[in-house]
Design a protein around this motif. Structure first.
Motif, PDB file in Angstrom:
ATOM      1  N   SER A   4       0.825  -1.213   0.000  1.00 33.13           N
ATOM      2  CA  SER A   4       0.000   0.000   0.000  1.00 33.13           C
ATOM      3  C   SER A   4       0.855   1.257   0.000  1.00 33.13           C
ATOM      4  N   ILE A   5       1.995   1.206   0.693  1.00 24.35           N
ATOM      5  CA  ILE A   5       2.898   2.358   0.707  1.00 24.35           C
ATOM      6  C   ILE A   5       3.716   2.407  -0.572  1.00 24.35           C
ATOM      7  N   CYS A  55       2.190   3.973  -3.857  1.00 24.74           N
ATOM      8  CA  CYS A  55       1.938   5.419  -3.953  1.00 24.74           C
ATOM      9  C   CYS A  55       2.752   6.027  -5.094  1.00 24.74           C
ATOM     10  N   GLU A  80       1.103  11.248  -1.848  1.00 23.65           N
ATOM     11  CA  GLU A  80       0.330  10.029  -1.600  1.00 23.65           C
ATOM     12  C   GLU A  80       0.990   9.190  -0.508  1.00 23.65           C
ATOM     13  N   GLN A  89      -0.634   7.957   3.028  1.00 19.26           N
ATOM     14  CA  GLN A  89      -0.715   6.540   3.358  1.00 19.26           C
ATOM     15  C   GLN A  89      -0.048   6.257   4.706  1.00 19.26           C
ATOM     16  N   LYS A 121      -1.902   6.939   8.043  1.00 22.45           N
ATOM     17  CA  LYS A 121      -2.922   6.023   8.531  1.00 22.45           C
ATOM     18  C   LYS A 121      -2.424   5.169   9.691  1.00 22.45           C
TER      19      LYS A 121
END
Length: 578
Positions: free
Chosen positions: A96-97, A100, A105, A109, A112
């Protein structure tokens, strides 16, 4: 065992792999760490009991003047060490990181994520280990393994000097600073009551959550036998009915007496029973066959080469507590080949020390790996769940998929080393290194993808070519590293037959390296076609083959690869299950 029937010890992993082995930033001191905690509590739910990355980034960059990169290294490392996550969750988090597209972005991320505030301030505090001990260590010439005891893996130790092993320095650090650590975690206002000590008359209290945070770096047991230890979190031991009197715990208030808890803690601290020194003294020697040996002479010493020493504490570490505790120590492996994939290796922390002119293949999912004081050695590692630390090495090649890798300095840095990496974090290059080559991961073995999944690694994120340089002696004029030229890049073949589903390098190769490999294969194909179309008769083919083989054997001897091939003469005996 202490008079209260409790043994407490300092965990090795947060210090060995969590503390950056550099002098901390001048603003990273006790006073400012205390202020961080106060500020975090003032930010409400974004700061306490969980600290969000956004709040930490603001503190680190705007108040302490740390770089954003270093702020993330601290946060991400502590997050990994203190947060229980399934392997698939860790891989998804990395992806997810990594997915980016812009820095903005990436910031969103990362925002979170949050971390236990008290554990994080403890993590920041242990960075002071190197501020406190760096000068003394340099003067004493400390190293791992040091000369406190020789590496006699037959169960005997020979004292040689007053130098200390890393695990001893961790204990001394805690013993020397435990009052300050307790003050950091307490509700005590130091400006009003002064520092806490076992001789003080302070009547403050320590919350259960503070003691739970302290379990990040201290753990223990209540059994008497080392072999039957049941490791327990510090807070679970401290609230036992038989221990409450000594630890100062009150069931009514669910708090601890500061003074009583401090006395109890200091009285029961011992050396870590799962440390390097304990493994040397109490561990089991492993008689792994070395290259060129048969099973019948695997435990004998060659008349021409002194045999390396390998030991493990796997037999005494409780199965439910292997993480960070199960060790395998390999020392003085010289001019040998070792290849293993086994249950003993799985989730072990590996220490490779003083290996010279050797080839080491450890093809199992591992916890962490340290390679220190090695020369002209190739180390091929399975999927590494946590950390790889390389220090004081020369002419070493390391091939590994890992979460994080650090090339560090103990006395001297690494020189002329090459690293083929698949890593989800930026490689950390500390001061003192020079002539390092970074390259993309260039091999595979049959169970690699399975092991990567087990370790929480993903092939979709690889930051091998984006190192983070930390320390004062890095400059654009004289960089310590460079990317391996594609013309010098090649695929490393694991020289053992293993059945499994992985048939190629996970994630493939970056474009220019892939093109270089394809071009080299075209040259080989062209050469073979030229030979085939040359129209040589049988005698000419025989002479040509003899010439090629002669030149090939000369090249093997000149490059040292002949010894590697000789060592691989009995590969099935090397690739064992113990």
């Amino acid at each position: 065992m202490s008079r209260t029937g409790v043994d407490l010890w300092v965990k090795a992993e947060p210090f060995s792999y969590g503390a950056l082995p550099v002098a901390p930033h001048p603003r990273l001191n006790f006073s400012n760490i205390k202020k961080i905690l106060i500020y975090a509590k003032s930010k409400g739910s974004a700061g306490f009991p969980k600290l969000s990355y956004s709040v930490w980034k603001h503190i680190a960059c705007h108040k302490m003047q740390l770089t954003e990169d270093l702020a993330w290294v601290y946060f991400e490392t502590c997050y990994f060490l203190t947060t229980d996550m399934l392997a698939i969750e860790r891989a998804e988090r990395v992806k997810s990181i990594g997915d980016c597209k812009t820095p903005e972005e990436g910031v969103l991320q990362r925002a979170k994520y949050s971390i236990d505030t008290l554990k994080f301030v403890l993590y920041l505090y242990i960075q002071l280990l190197y501020k406190v001990s760096l000068r003394a260590s340099l003067l004493a010439g400390d190293e791992w393994p040091t000369q406190t005891m020789s590496l006699d893996l037959d169960g005997r130790s020979t004292p040689r000097s007053s130098k200390s092993l890393d695990d001893h320095s961790h204990l001394v650090f805690i013993q020397s600073n435990i009052a300050e650590i307790i003050e950091l975690l307490s509700e005590q206002d130091a400006s009003k009551s002064g520092s806490i000590s076992e001789n003080s008359t302070v009547h403050g209290s320590l919350s259960l959550s503070a003691v739970e945070a302290l379990s990040f770096i201290i753990t223990g047991c209540i059994e008497k036998s080392v072999e039957k230890k049941t490791i327990m979190p510090l807070q679970d031991i401290a609230v036992l009915q038989s221990i409450q009197y000594y630890s100062g715990y009150s069931k009514a208030t669910k708090t601890f007496s500061l003074r009583q808890f401090l006395i109890w803690l200091k009285d029961n601290l011992i050396m870590n029973p799962y440390s390097v020194s304990a493994c040397i003294a109490l561990g089991t020697r492993l008689s792994w066959p070395f290259g060129g040996e048969g099973e019948r002479d695997a435990t004998t010493v060659s008349t021409s080469t002194k045999r390396g020493k390998i030991a493990t504490n796997a037999q005494i570490v409780p199965k439910e507590h292997v993480t960070g505790n199960k060790l395998i120590i390999m020392s003085q492996v010289s001019k040998q080949t070792i290849a293993r994939s086994s249950g003993t290796l799985e989730r072990s922390t590996i220490k490779i020390h003083r290996s010279h002119f050797s080839y080491i293949y450890l093809l199992s999912p591992l916890r962490s790996v340290t390679v220190e004081k090695c020369r002209n050695t190739t180390v091929v590692l399975g999927a590494i769940e946590a950390f790889v630390h390389i220090s004081n090495c020369e002419g070493v090649t390391v091939i590994c998929p890992c979460r994080s890798i650090m090339i560090r300095q103990v006395m001297d840095g690494c020189t002329q080393c090459t690293f083929y990496l698949l890593t989800s974090n930026r490689p950390l290059l500390l001061s003192g290194n020079k002539k390092l080559m970074l390259a993309p991961y260039n091999t595979y073995y049959s169970h690699l993808e399975e092991h990567m999944s087990y370790a929480g690694l993903t092939a979709s994120v690889n930051l091998w070519d984006n190192p983070l340089c930390i320390g004062p002696d890095h400059s654009d004029e004289t960089p310590a590293w460079e990317l391996l030229p594609p013309a010098d890049f090649g695929i490393s073949v694991i020289p053992f037959q293993m059945d499994g589903p992985t048939k190629s390098i996970p994630g493939g190769l970056p474009g220019r390296y892939h093109r270089a490999v394809v071009q080299r294969q075209k040259q080989v194909d062209s050469w073979q076609r030229t030979v085939k179309e040359a129209g040589l008769n049988r005698e000419q083919r025989r002479e040509f083959q003899a010439l090629v083989e002669s030149r090939f054997h000369m090249w093997l001897a000149e490059t040292g690869h002949k010894r590697e091939l000789d060592s691989l003469a009995v590969p099935q005996q090397h690739h064992g299950q113990s």
